[in-house]
Enzyme design. Structure first.
Site, PDB file in Angstrom:
ATOM      1  N   GLY A   1       0.824  -1.193   0.000  1.00 20.36           N
ATOM      2  CA  GLY A   1       0.000   0.000   0.000  1.00 20.36           C
ATOM      3  C   GLY A   1       0.863   1.250   0.000  1.00 20.36           C
ATOM      4  O   GLY A   1       2.067   1.204   0.266  1.00 20.36           O
ATOM      5  N   CYS A   2       0.231   2.385  -0.285  1.00 13.68           N
ATOM      6  CA  CYS A   2       0.986   3.632  -0.388  1.00 13.68           C
ATOM      7  C   CYS A   2       1.533   4.077   0.972  1.00 13.68           C
ATOM      8  O   CYS A   2       2.717   4.429   1.085  1.00 13.68           O
ATOM      9  CB  CYS A   2       0.126   4.718  -1.019  1.00 13.68           C
ATOM     10  SG  CYS A   2      -1.526   4.898  -0.293  1.00 13.68           S
ATOM     11  N   TYR A   3       0.704   4.055   2.011  1.00 14.41           N
ATOM     12  CA  TYR A   3       1.199   4.430   3.339  1.00 14.41           C
ATOM     13  C   TYR A   3       2.296   3.477   3.825  1.00 14.41           C
ATOM     14  O   TYR A   3       3.328   3.934   4.335  1.00 14.41           O
ATOM     15  CB  TYR A   3       0.056   4.462   4.356  1.00 14.41           C
ATOM     16  CG  TYR A   3      -0.867   5.647   4.264  1.00 14.41           C
ATOM     17  CD1 TYR A   3      -0.384   6.958   4.334  1.00 14.41           C
ATOM     18  CD2 TYR A   3      -2.247   5.480   4.146  1.00 14.41           C
ATOM     19  CE1 TYR A   3      -1.242   8.048   4.280  1.00 14.41           C
ATOM     20  CE2 TYR A   3      -3.109   6.559   4.078  1.00 14.41           C
ATOM     21  CZ  TYR A   3      -2.604   7.846   4.151  1.00 14.41           C
ATOM     22  OH  TYR A   3      -3.470   8.920   4.091  1.00 14.41           O
TER      23      TYR A   3
ATOM     24  N   SER B   1       5.691   4.353   2.148  1.00 20.67           N
ATOM     25  CA  SER B   1       6.364   5.542   2.679  1.00 20.67           C
ATOM     26  C   SER B   1       6.877   5.329   4.098  1.00 20.67           C
ATOM     27  O   SER B   1       7.830   5.992   4.519  1.00 20.67           O
ATOM     28  CB  SER B   1       5.418   6.747   2.649  1.00 20.67           C
ATOM     29  OG  SER B   1       4.362   6.597   3.578  1.00 20.67           O
TER      30      SER B   1
END
Length: 354
Positions: free
Chosen positions: A157-159, A162
């Site tokens: 996922g994007c979170y 990061s």
């Protein structure tokens, strides 16, 4: 330029969403790939430029096939299939693929090593638990060797992308207290997908910021899975996401307690060593603050490390474009790895600024 007959034959399943559009944008410029199938069940029969006018003529006149229902794809003519579907929709399709098709899934369907965790957080039984053991979590820089041999790649996922890129090397090195991580993350509206939702309306988002999924966001257990693997024991994190009035980008402000004897300089040095030579992860010089506008439209992650004014603590700042490094760009990066291509192929675009 690779001869057209020798290019990878690519299908994009779920091409009418934001991640599907980004995949097309990246792949039409990829010298070793050719998009031969695009699916979008509700928009089947349309051309892609009717759904995404900005992609009109992409790749040259007639280069892109029309959108079709997923049942109409000839899988025998596909080498790589990207999946940009809602959770629960990829599992049965991937389970039915011919064995020669490599699947790169941008949904959460294969991200959790334990199918029970997926079921708990997504409210659905895992439909292909036998395949889960075969799936590789595709955080490319940290899982490259496993990605190379994978048939099913679960893109993070994007979170989690990061957050895990800066945190995993520090947990593995024992430089931070893994049980005391606080992640305050902020995302652009495209992270919510393209489907019409009241909370994504302009009047609901503009001129404000709000937290959502407080203490219950589905990316929390995904982050915990990565940190637990790095620590060799179960880890819990404090994670709160926020929605920002912007289209793209994620900024994760991560607050950590230093292990005894460690300093912020040690964290920066460890990350710089771990990512030395990596084309997409940049550890910034002391005092340099990363911003989402510095990575917009690119496959980059930029990380800043700061000593907190509170003794024994440090602050990590990590920025990505949620649709590129946080989704479609990382998916193409994984395709390059699994197919033995240069990892930067089709992904060398510099960030868009301003």
């Amino acid at each position: 330029m690779t001869d057209d007959a020798n290019r990878l034959r690519v299908a994009i399943v779920g091409a009418s969403g934001y991640t599907g559009a980004e995949l097309v944008r990246l792949l039409v410029c990829h010298p070793a790939a050719r998009v031969v199938a695009l699916t979008a069940d509700r928009k089947a029969g349309n051309t892609l430029d009717a759904v995404f006018p900005h992609l009109a003529g992409a790749g040259g006149e007639g280069a892109l096939p029309p959108l079709v229902a997923v049942d109409n794809v000839d899988w025998e003519g596909i080498d790589i299939a990207f999946f940009g579907l809602p959770h629960g929709a990829s599992q049965p399709v991937i389970a039915a693929l011919p064995p020669q098709v490599k699947a790169i899934d941008l949904s959460p369907d294969f991200r959790f090593a334990d199918p029970a965790v997926y079921s708990e957080w997504y409210g659905l039984p895992h439909q292909s638990p036998a395949l889960q053991a075969e799936a590789v979590y595709g955080l490319t820089e940290l899982m490259r060797d496993r990605v190379k041999a994978a048939r099913i790649i679960a893109c993070p996922g994007c979170y989690p992308t990061s957050s895990l890129l800066p945190l995993i090397p520090l947990v593995e090195a024992g430089l931070i207290e893994a049980d005391e991580v606080i992640i305050d993350a902020k995302s652009g509206v495209s992270g919510a997908g393209r489907a019409a939702k009241e909370g994504s309306l302009y009047a609901e988002v503009a001129e404000g910021i709000h937290a959502y999924g407080v203490a219950s966001h589905r990316h929390a257990p995904e982050i915990e899975q990565g940190l637990s693997l790095a620590a060799g024991r179960a880890i819990k994190v404090n994670f709160t996401p926020h929605l920002m009035p912007m289209n793209r980008g994620i900024l994760s402000s991560i607050y950590v307690r230093l292990a005894k004897g460690a300093s912020a300089d040690d964290l920066r040095a460890t990350l710089a060593t771990r990512y030395q030579g990596e084309p997409f992860v940049k550890v910034l010089a002391a005092g340099t603050v990363p911003a989402t506008r510095h990575v917009r439209g690119s496959n980059q992650c930029r990380i800043g490390v700061f000593a907190d004014r509170l003794p024994g603590r440090a602050i990590l700042l990590s920025v990505i474009d949620n649709l590129v490094k946080g989704a479609s760009g990382q998916a193409v990066q994984n395709m390059n790895v699994v197919c033995g291509l240069p990892e930067t192929m089709g992904l060398a675009q510099a960030p868009i600024f301003p």
